[in-house]
Design a protein around this motif. Structure first.
Motif, PDB file in Angstrom:
ATOM      1  N   LEU A  24       2.483   1.652   9.118  1.00 30.46           N
ATOM      2  CA  LEU A  24       1.395   1.732   9.845  1.00 30.46           C
ATOM      3  C   LEU A  24       0.804   0.333  10.253  1.00 30.46           C
ATOM      4  CD1 LEU A  24      -0.526   5.100   8.513  1.00 30.46           C
ATOM      5  CD2 LEU A  24       1.088   4.878  10.344  1.00 30.46           C
ATOM      6  N   SER A  25      -0.049   0.254  11.462  1.00 24.88           N
ATOM      7  CA  SER A  25      -0.996  -0.726  11.668  1.00 24.88           C
ATOM      8  C   SER A  25      -2.026  -0.607  10.866  1.00 24.88           C
ATOM      9  CB  SER A  25      -1.025  -0.999  13.195  1.00 24.88           C
ATOM     10  OG  SER A  25      -1.697  -2.086  13.595  1.00 24.88           O
ATOM     11  N   ALA A  26      -2.002  -1.078   9.665  1.00 20.91           N
ATOM     12  CA  ALA A  26      -3.123  -0.938   8.929  1.00 20.91           C
ATOM     13  C   ALA A  26      -3.283  -1.612   7.549  1.00 20.91           C
ATOM     14  CB  ALA A  26      -3.290   0.542   8.466  1.00 20.91           C
ATOM     15  N   ALA A  27      -4.443  -1.685   6.775  1.00 24.49           N
ATOM     16  CA  ALA A  27      -4.286  -2.330   5.792  1.00 24.49           C
ATOM     17  C   ALA A  27      -4.185  -1.240   4.515  1.00 24.49           C
ATOM     18  CB  ALA A  27      -5.526  -3.060   5.403  1.00 24.49           C
ATOM     19  N   HIS A  28      -5.003  -0.943   3.475  1.00 21.37           N
ATOM     20  CA  HIS A  28      -4.410  -0.245   2.580  1.00 21.37           C
ATOM     21  C   HIS A  28      -4.895   1.222   2.480  1.00 21.37           C
ATOM     22  CE1 HIS A  28      -3.199   0.375  -1.770  1.00 21.37           C
ATOM     23  NE2 HIS A  28      -4.528   0.986  -2.100  1.00 21.37           N
ATOM     24  N   LEU A  29      -5.873   1.587   3.423  1.00 21.53           N
ATOM     25  CA  LEU A  29      -6.265   2.791   3.379  1.00 21.53           C
ATOM     26  C   LEU A  29      -5.808   3.282   4.881  1.00 21.53           C
ATOM     27  CD1 LEU A  29      -9.605   3.489   1.595  1.00 21.53           C
ATOM     28  CD2 LEU A  29      -7.244   3.746   0.628  1.00 21.53           C
ATOM     29  N   GLY A  30      -4.562   3.719   4.965  1.00 22.63           N
ATOM     30  CA  GLY A  30      -4.019   3.916   6.235  1.00 22.63           C
ATOM     31  C   GLY A  30      -4.414   5.465   6.781  1.00 22.63           C
ATOM     32  N   ASN A  31      -4.718   6.195   5.920  1.00 26.72           N
ATOM     33  CA  ASN A  31      -5.416   7.516   6.362  1.00 26.72           C
ATOM     34  C   ASN A  31      -6.641   7.315   6.971  1.00 26.72           C
ATOM     35  OD1 ASN A  31      -6.607   7.086   3.797  1.00 26.72           O
ATOM     36  ND2 ASN A  31      -7.047   9.368   4.176  1.00 26.72           N
ATOM     37  N   LEU A  32      -7.253   6.433   6.647  1.00 31.09           N
ATOM     38  CA  LEU A  32      -8.628   6.075   7.306  1.00 31.09           C
ATOM     39  C   LEU A  32      -8.750   5.283   8.342  1.00 31.09           C
ATOM     40  CD1 LEU A  32     -10.663   5.899   4.124  1.00 31.09           C
ATOM     41  CD2 LEU A  32     -10.548   8.095   5.621  1.00 31.09           C
ATOM     42  N   GLU A  33      -7.833   4.092   8.552  1.00 25.83           N
ATOM     43  CA  GLU A  33      -7.702   3.294   9.465  1.00 25.83           C
ATOM     44  C   GLU A  33      -6.908   3.624  10.554  1.00 25.83           C
ATOM     45  OE1 GLU A  33      -7.131  -1.584  10.068  1.00 25.83           O
ATOM     46  OE2 GLU A  33      -7.211  -0.693   8.078  1.00 25.83           O
ATOM     47  N   GLN A  34      -6.117   4.579  10.482  1.00 29.02           N
ATOM     48  CA  GLN A  34      -5.360   5.249  11.439  1.00 29.02           C
ATOM     49  C   GLN A  34      -5.064   6.809  11.134  1.00 29.02           C
ATOM     50  OE1 GLN A  34      -4.377   3.576  14.109  1.00 29.02           O
ATOM     51  NE2 GLN A  34      -4.607   1.477  13.556  1.00 29.02           N
ATOM     52  N   PRO A  35      -5.947   7.260  11.107  1.00 30.85           N
ATOM     53  CA  PRO A  35      -6.087   8.627  10.771  1.00 30.85           C
ATOM     54  C   PRO A  35      -4.838   9.766  11.511  1.00 30.85           C
ATOM     55  CG  PRO A  35      -8.018   8.120  11.747  1.00 30.85           C
ATOM     56  CD  PRO A  35      -7.350   6.982  11.501  1.00 30.85           C
ATOM     57  N   ALA A  36      -4.962   9.651  12.914  1.00 35.46           N
ATOM     58  CA  ALA A  36      -3.921  10.443  13.548  1.00 35.46           C
ATOM     59  C   ALA A  36      -2.586  10.063  13.207  1.00 35.46           C
ATOM     60  CB  ALA A  36      -4.487  10.224  15.063  1.00 35.46           C
ATOM     61  N   ASP A  37      -2.271   8.672  13.243  1.00 34.98           N
ATOM     62  CA  ASP A  37      -0.894   8.305  12.856  1.00 34.98           C
ATOM     63  C   ASP A  37      -0.427   8.747  11.653  1.00 34.98           C
ATOM     64  OD1 ASP A  37      -0.785   7.227  15.631  1.00 34.98           O
ATOM     65  OD2 ASP A  37      -1.157   5.183  15.027  1.00 34.98           O
ATOM     66  N   PHE A  38      -1.338   8.807  10.626  1.00 28.92           N
ATOM     67  CA  PHE A  38      -1.194   8.906   9.380  1.00 28.92           C
ATOM     68  C   PHE A  38      -0.698  10.342   9.564  1.00 28.92           C
ATOM     69  CE2 PHE A  38      -1.421  10.416   5.215  1.00 28.92           C
ATOM     70  CZ  PHE A  38      -1.029   9.165   4.234  1.00 28.92           C
ATOM     71  N   ALA A  39      -1.629  11.282   9.888  1.00 30.79           N
ATOM     72  CA  ALA A  39      -1.178  12.591   9.993  1.00 30.79           C
ATOM     73  C   ALA A  39      -0.007  13.062  10.394  1.00 30.79           C
ATOM     74  CB  ALA A  39      -2.333  13.235  10.489  1.00 30.79           C
ATOM     75  N   ARG A  40       0.194  12.465  11.737  1.00 32.61           N
ATOM     76  CA  ARG A  40       1.553  12.497  12.628  1.00 32.61           C
ATOM     77  C   ARG A  40       2.803  12.496  11.826  1.00 32.61           C
ATOM     78  NH1 ARG A  40       0.415   9.491  16.187  1.00 32.61           N
ATOM     79  NH2 ARG A  40      -1.024  10.771  17.270  1.00 32.61           N
ATOM     80  N   ALA A  41       2.749  11.525  11.073  1.00 29.76           N
ATOM     81  CA  ALA A  41       3.716  10.731  10.133  1.00 29.76           C
ATOM     82  C   ALA A  41       4.122  11.833   9.047  1.00 29.76           C
ATOM     83  CB  ALA A  41       3.506   9.346   9.700  1.00 29.76           C
ATOM     84  N   VAL A  42       2.988  12.300   8.349  1.00 29.65           N
ATOM     85  CA  VAL A  42       3.313  13.180   7.179  1.00 29.65           C
ATOM     86  C   VAL A  42       3.926  14.449   7.906  1.00 29.65           C
ATOM     87  CG1 VAL A  42       2.211  14.515   5.276  1.00 29.65           C
ATOM     88  CG2 VAL A  42       1.676  12.042   5.644  1.00 29.65           C
ATOM     89  N   LEU A  43       3.156  15.257   8.823  1.00 31.15           N
ATOM     90  CA  LEU A  43       3.750  16.350   9.512  1.00 31.15           C
ATOM     91  C   LEU A  43       5.112  16.289  10.016  1.00 31.15           C
ATOM     92  CD1 LEU A  43       0.073  17.778  11.006  1.00 31.15           C
ATOM     93  CD2 LEU A  43       1.362  18.352   8.778  1.00 31.15           C
ATOM     94  N   SER A  44       5.487  15.226  10.778  1.00 37.12           N
ATOM     95  CA  SER A  44       6.618  14.898  11.264  1.00 37.12           C
ATOM     96  C   SER A  44       7.857  14.754  10.222  1.00 37.12           C
ATOM     97  CB  SER A  44       6.986  13.773  11.956  1.00 37.12           C
ATOM     98  OG  SER A  44       8.033  13.569  12.391  1.00 37.12           O
TER      99      SER A  44
END
Length: 285
Positions: free
Chosen positions: A237-257
């Motif tokens: 992800l385009s993020a530092a360490h807490l990607g679920n907070l910096e890129q919340p939608a992308d993180f959720a999409r990656a996990v669900l996919s």
């Protein structure tokens, strides 16, 4: 609603459910210095498909903070005992940072409890031990305020911090209210952890998520972890360490996919299996 179970050594572990009771269970495990609230940006999305189980790591949030050094084995057994008490035989498991270290332990030591595994912004080794000893001494002498701002700087990119997102204050609040003894206990677990050979033992559908600007668990750590786990997927992800907070939608999409589509489309390339290299870089969570 937050509830508790009591582990075999007498530690209360706080947990809560979201989502429909009959759905498959997705268990979320948090990073060092945070609580189950760090997953709020994903809960409504995850709960559409899953019975989401969150918990506070020993030493954090609503869980007890016994004195002394913890071990990754103890943190992993807390998860197994929680599932046993709740009568849940099998879960999807998503852990971030320290939660991802717990996930690696579960994948190798209790694979019968895990259906699919997500290891986010994590590593198999976080040396050197002296850095963790120094942090333990620092917080015992000066409290959590001594590490809160430095953690924020490592966990988020400078661009994200400049935006002043509301999650920054929430994360800062989690850090400042974390029990010193509990934080020190988990620091000791990371200090003493070496999972570099366990990756070869994990035989589960696994997604490794890294941050392309993560100074705490750099991209090389994610690449090595994915390489060690046969057939795993690797995503940055385009993020530092807490990607679920910096890129919340992308993180959720990656996990669900990943949870929806494993084992992937025909011909999809997977990383080659490799042995975890010996990290000597002085990274800090």
């Amino acid at each position: 609603m937050i509830d508790h179970i009591v582990t075999g050594d007498g530690c209360r572990i706080a947990y809560r459910f979201d989502g429909p009771a009959g759905a498959p269970v997705l268990m979320l495990s948090s990073s060092l210095g945070t609580t189950m609230e760090m997953w709020e940006p994903q809960i409504s999305t995850f709960a559409e498909q899953f019975r989401v189980l969150r918990y506070d790591t020993r030493g954090h949030g609503g869980s007890d903070a016994p004195p002394g050094a913890y071990s990754l084995d103890r943190l992993g057994r807390d998860v197994v005992e929680l599932l046993d008490v709740l009568g849940i035989p099998l879960v999807h498991f998503c852990g971030l940072s320290l939660g991802g270290m717990v996930g690696q332990w579960l994948g190798a030591r209790a694979p019968e409890r895990i259906e699919r595994l997500v290891l986010a912004h994590t590593s198999a080794f976080m040396g050197p031990p002296s850095a963790w000893d120094g942090r333990i001494v620092l917080i015992r002498e000066k409290g959590m305020a001594a590490v809160a701002e430095a953690s924020i700087e490592r966990w988020f990119t400078a661009e994200f911090v400049k935006k002043g997102d509301a999650c920054l204050d929430r994360v800062r609040g989690m850090l400042l209210t974390t029990n010193v003894a509990g934080y020190a206990g988990c620091c000791a677990a990371i200090r003493d952890m070496d999972l570099r050979r366990l990756g070869e033992l994990i035989d589960l559908p696994t997604l490794v998520i890294g941050g392309d600007a993560d100074p705490a668990t750099p991209p090389a750590h994610s690449e090595a972890l994915a390489g060690a786990i046969r057939g795993s997927r690797l995503l940055f992800l385009s993020a530092a360490h807490l990607g679920n907070l910096e890129q919340p939608a992308d993180f959720a999409r990656a996990v669900l996919s990943f949870l929806d589509s494993w084992p992937g489309e025909p011909g999809e390339a997977m990383p080659e299996r490799s042995v975890m290299s010996d990290f000597n870089v002085e990274t800090e969570i």
